[in-house]
Write a protein that holds these residues in place. Structure first.
Motif, short mmCIF file in Angstrom:
data_model
loop_
_atom_site.label_atom_id
_atom_site.label_comp_id
_atom_site.label_asym_id
_atom_site.label_seq_id
_atom_site.Cartn_x
_atom_site.Cartn_y
_atom_site.Cartn_z
N LEU A 3 67.00 71.17 15.66
CA LEU A 3 67.02 69.73 15.70
C LEU A 3 66.21 69.42 17.24
CD1 LEU A 3 70.84 68.61 14.94
CD2 LEU A 3 68.79 68.05 13.67
N GLY A 4 65.60 68.15 17.08
CA GLY A 4 64.97 67.59 18.22
C GLY A 4 66.03 67.39 19.20
N ASP A 5 65.57 67.18 20.46
CA ASP A 5 66.68 66.91 21.61
C ASP A 5 67.39 65.67 21.45
OD1 ASP A 5 65.62 68.95 23.01
OD2 ASP A 5 64.60 67.90 24.29
N ALA A 6 66.71 64.63 20.85
CA ALA A 6 67.49 63.27 20.75
C ALA A 6 68.37 63.36 19.63
CB ALA A 6 66.54 62.22 20.47
N ALA A 7 68.22 64.19 18.81
CA ALA A 7 69.01 64.49 17.43
C ALA A 7 70.26 65.08 17.90
CB ALA A 7 68.14 64.74 16.21
N ARG A 8 70.27 65.61 18.90
CA ARG A 8 71.53 66.78 19.13
C ARG A 8 72.68 65.92 19.43
NH1 ARG A 8 67.51 70.99 22.75
NH2 ARG A 8 66.38 71.63 20.86
N SER A 9 74.04 66.64 18.96
CA SER A 9 75.14 66.13 19.23
C SER A 9 75.84 66.43 20.40
CB SER A 9 76.11 66.28 18.11
OG SER A 9 75.62 65.49 16.98
N ARG A 10 75.62 67.77 20.86
CA ARG A 10 76.06 68.65 21.89
C ARG A 10 74.97 68.95 23.02
NH1 ARG A 10 78.31 69.29 17.13
NH2 ARG A 10 80.49 69.47 16.96
N SER A 11 75.22 68.45 24.10
CA SER A 11 74.08 68.87 25.19
C SER A 11 74.33 70.29 25.63
CB SER A 11 74.45 67.78 26.72
OG SER A 11 75.85 68.20 26.98
N ALA A 12 73.18 70.59 26.59
CA ALA A 12 73.35 71.64 27.42
C ALA A 12 74.48 71.91 28.01
CB ALA A 12 71.91 71.99 27.94
N SER A 13 75.07 70.60 28.92
CA SER A 13 76.39 71.03 29.59
C SER A 13 77.39 71.06 28.81
CB SER A 13 76.29 69.91 30.35
OG SER A 13 76.42 68.56 29.58
N TRP A 14 77.36 70.62 27.44
CA TRP A 14 78.65 70.74 26.56
C TRP A 14 78.59 72.15 26.45
CZ3 TRP A 14 79.85 72.90 21.91
CH2 TRP A 14 80.81 72.51 21.39
N TRP A 15 77.76 72.99 26.11
CA TRP A 15 77.58 74.26 25.58
C TRP A 15 77.97 75.23 26.90
CZ3 TRP A 15 78.10 76.31 21.20
CH2 TRP A 15 77.59 75.68 19.92
N SER A 16 77.54 74.98 28.23
CA SER A 16 77.83 75.62 29.27
C SER A 16 79.45 75.79 29.46
CB SER A 16 77.13 75.03 30.73
OG SER A 16 77.60 73.83 30.83
N ARG A 17 79.99 74.56 29.10
CA ARG A 17 81.45 74.77 29.19
C ARG A 17 82.39 75.15 28.07
NH1 ARG A 17 80.08 69.29 30.45
NH2 ARG A 17 81.13 68.74 28.44
N ARG A 18 81.63 76.04 27.15
CA ARG A 18 82.25 76.58 26.16
C ARG A 18 82.50 78.15 26.20
NH1 ARG A 18 84.46 72.54 24.43
NH2 ARG A 18 83.39 71.52 26.34
N ASP A 19 83.40 78.52 25.58
CA ASP A 19 83.71 80.12 25.73
C ASP A 19 83.19 80.68 24.44
OD1 ASP A 19 84.87 82.52 25.73
OD2 ASP A 19 86.88 82.06 26.40
N PRO A 20 82.44 81.63 24.34
CA PRO A 20 81.76 82.10 23.17
C PRO A 20 82.73 83.21 22.51
CG PRO A 20 80.82 83.22 24.92
CD PRO A 20 81.63 82.22 25.42
N GLY A 21 83.76 83.40 22.83
CA GLY A 21 84.71 84.45 22.37
C GLY A 21 83.86 85.82 22.79
N PRO A 22 84.41 86.80 22.43
CA PRO A 22 84.31 88.07 22.77
C PRO A 22 82.88 88.68 21.96
CG PRO A 22 85.98 88.53 21.41
CD PRO A 22 85.70 86.94 21.87
N GLY A 23 81.95 89.50 22.49
CA GLY A 23 81.01 90.41 21.60
C GLY A 23 81.92 91.57 21.25
N ALA A 24 81.12 92.40 20.50
CA ALA A 24 81.71 93.57 19.92
C ALA A 24 80.62 94.80 20.03
CB ALA A 24 82.31 93.38 18.82
N VAL A 25 81.16 96.09 20.18
CA VAL A 25 80.49 97.20 20.00
C VAL A 25 81.08 97.87 18.55
CG1 VAL A 25 79.96 99.37 20.49
CG2 VAL A 25 79.58 97.99 21.98
N LEU A 26 80.30 98.10 17.65
CA LEU A 26 80.94 98.26 16.00
C LEU A 26 80.42 99.71 16.15
CD1 LEU A 26 80.48 95.72 13.86
CD2 LEU A 26 82.26 95.96 15.37
N VAL A 27 81.30 100.58 15.56
CA VAL A 27 80.81 102.17 15.40
C VAL A 27 81.21 102.64 14.10
CG1 VAL A 27 81.02 104.32 16.42
CG2 VAL A 27 81.63 102.42 17.80
#
Length: 552
Positions: free
Chosen positions: A307-331
């Motif tokens: 999406l273009g900047d003007a069409a986004r519902s969530r700003s960069a600052s919104w994402w900066s406050r989010r917790d992405p959850g864990p990553g993982a190493v799979l074996v």
């Protein structure tokens, strides 16, 4: 009904496939585009030398959700999947304790187990499980299947009368709630580990999520024969039966929008409307017109890359406050000989597992020993490995950080990933009493955070999706309808209701409600009536199509 509105679904994971099928049954003309050569998203698989591995979800919980979803399409879980109930549900190994604990499902079995480990804990755990049951049932009736577009439908007696306890459970962390019921460290960890399914730690998950214990400790844990690829295959068959056209190796590059021609009154301040999506398919660039677009791929990718900047519902600052959850190493390990020391599911709990959670949250090195998960699917499905062999799947939670690198085959992954894998193999061998495990490995592959970023566009290489912290649960999680673009909706792990296979199936139903403008809170009646698109001439109609408020 002819002249059906056109829907384009971006992303062929479980949420995308499930959404496409429901929308097609509801009368839309639907096509789905997946960037990879196969659909499934995080529900991946890998085969080598006769070994077959699931590379994603491996716990089949909430069977009622699967049954309901299949029922919406006129089918049933028993018709689609060959399910095996696991006994024990899982085996738990604990640092400092020589003997593991087999956890069997059912209130009586769990009460006896807890009372045997901590005398007097039996009645308390029975009370805990009863609270988990009633909370789960309330969640299904009022919170999981709603769009939260309006809070009015939530004002019901069963919610209002429990408002005080619900509020306390939203602000009290799960670990503190558990501590009021049991004192034995092992029992605390058994009750607390479901927080990992939610992408967070027991100290950061709201205690309302103690409802998860109803799912594994009472309802039971299942396994679909053939692995979780069988679920994906079933969803593909159902979607295509509803008329969905599925395109693979078709990567979305742009969601096209136009400025809305008229000024809308009321609370609808969306400036744009969706007009179509462009895709890269090999060397070709194709643009598909659409009245409705469903972003079922990673939400961060959809918002920031398509999406273009003007069409986004969530700003960069919104994402900066989010917790992405864990990553993982799979074996992924193909092992010569048998490994009966491990159950189908085995959990390895370090005594100081808070140290592991803290390392994930702070993007620090994972401690050794770690708290890890092991799946041995050959315990229930011997066909997943050659005769005389077993397959093992190890998952080590790590920070969501692509800088850790990629995995590889036979130790060829990036150093940080392979070191975590080596430590996990040593830990399993020592704790489970399989001293020659490393020498018996004949197939090995690792998967790291960068692989998640590459394969499914996972934000920050996260393995699951946005963590279910208090600020990222229920109506705080974010709506599944764009605030800027009319006709643009979202489905999947990053939106309502959350992460996990059952949540992705529910997400498809919540999406359908959002498209319909349906603010109800409970599951829809099953089966859904078939609303013909004109391409389903072989399907009987159950009556004229109802008047519909199309998404604007």
């Amino acid at each position: 009904m002819t002249g059906a509105r056109k829907v384009v679904v971006i992303g062929g994971g479980v949420a995308g496939l499930a959404s496409a099928a429901l929308l097609a049954r509801d009368g839309f003309e639907v096509e789905l585009h997946e960037k990879n050569a196969t659909v499934g998203g995080r529900v991946g698989s890998w085969t080598k030398n006769g070994f077959h591995f699931d590379t994603g979800p491996s716990w089949y919980l909430m069977p009622d959700v699967f049954e309901h979803y299949f029922g919406l399409l006129g089918s049933a879980a028993g018709d689609e999947l060959a399910l095996t109930r696991l006994e024990p549900a899982y085996r738990a190994f604990f640092e400092g304790h020589a003997e593991p604990i087999d956890v069997r499902s059912g209130t009586a079995a769990v009460t006896a187990l807890f009372d045997g480990i901590e005398p007097g804990a039996g009645p308390r755990i029975a009370s805990y499980l009863e609270s988990a049951r009633t909370t789960y049932e309330l969640a299904v009736r009022r919170f999981l299947y709603t769009t939260y577009r309006s809070m009015v439908p939530l004002v019901r007696r069963d919610v209002v009368t429990r408002l005080g306890p619900l509020t306390r459970m939203l602000v009290q962390p799960l670990d503190r709630f558990i501590a009021t019921y049991v004192r034995d460290r092992r029992l605390e960890q058994i009750l607390g580990y479901p927080a990992v399914f939610l992408g967070t730690a027991p100290s950061r998950a709201p205690s309302i999520y103690h409802l998860m214990s109803h799912l594994d400790l009472v309802d039971g844990v299942y396994y679909p024969q053939g692995g979780f690829r069988a679920l994906v295959d079933s969803l593909v068959t159902l979607a295509e039966a509803e008329g969905v056209r599925i395109h693979t190796s078709s990567r979305a590059t742009t969601i096209h929008t136009a400025v809305r021609a008229r000024r809308w009154r009321g609370r609808d301040h969306r400036r744009f409307r969706v007009t179509g999506v462009s895709f890269a398919a090999g060397d070709d660039q194709v643009t598909v017109d659409a009245d409705v677009v469903v972003g079922a791929a990673d939400l961060h990718h959809v918002e920031t890359r398509l999406l273009g900047d003007a069409a986004r519902s969530r700003s960069a600052s919104w994402w900066s406050r989010r917790d992405p959850g864990p990553g993982a190493v799979l074996v992924l390990l193909g092992v010569r000989g048998q490994v009966p020391q491990l159950a189908h599911h085995s959990l390895f709990f370090a005594r100081d597992w808070e140290k592991h959670f803290a390392a994930i949250h702070r993007s620090e090195a994972i401690p050794d020993p770690a708290s890890i998960y092991v799946s041995r699917t050959t315990a229930s499905d011997p066909a997943m490995a050659p005769d005389g062999h077993e397959n093992l799947f190890l998952l080590v939670p790590v920070a969501a950080d692509p800088a850790m690198g990629r995995g590889g085959v036979d130790g060829a992954g990036d150093r940080a990933v392979e070191l975590v894998a080596d430590a996990a193999i040593r830990q399993v061998a020592t704790w489970a009493g399989v001293p020659d495990l490393a020498e018996r490995i004949v197939v090995r592959r690792t998967i790291g955070p960068q692989d998640f970023a590459d394969d499914v566009f996972a934000w920050r290489g996260g393995a699951l999706g946005l963590a279910h912290t208090a600020r990222q649960s229920a109506f705080f999680r974010g709506r599944n309808r764009s605030r800027r673009v009319a006709g643009l909706f979202y489905a999947g792990h990053s939106t309502l209701p959350g992460i996990g296979l059952p949540m992705c199936l529910i997400s498809a139903e919540v999406l359908l409600k959002a498209v319909r403008g349906d603010d109800s809170t409970g599951p829809l009646p099953a089966p859904l009536p078939v609303r013909s698109t004109g391409r389903r001439a072989d399907t009987d109609h159950d009556g004229p199509a109802r008047p519909r408020r199309w998404p604007r």
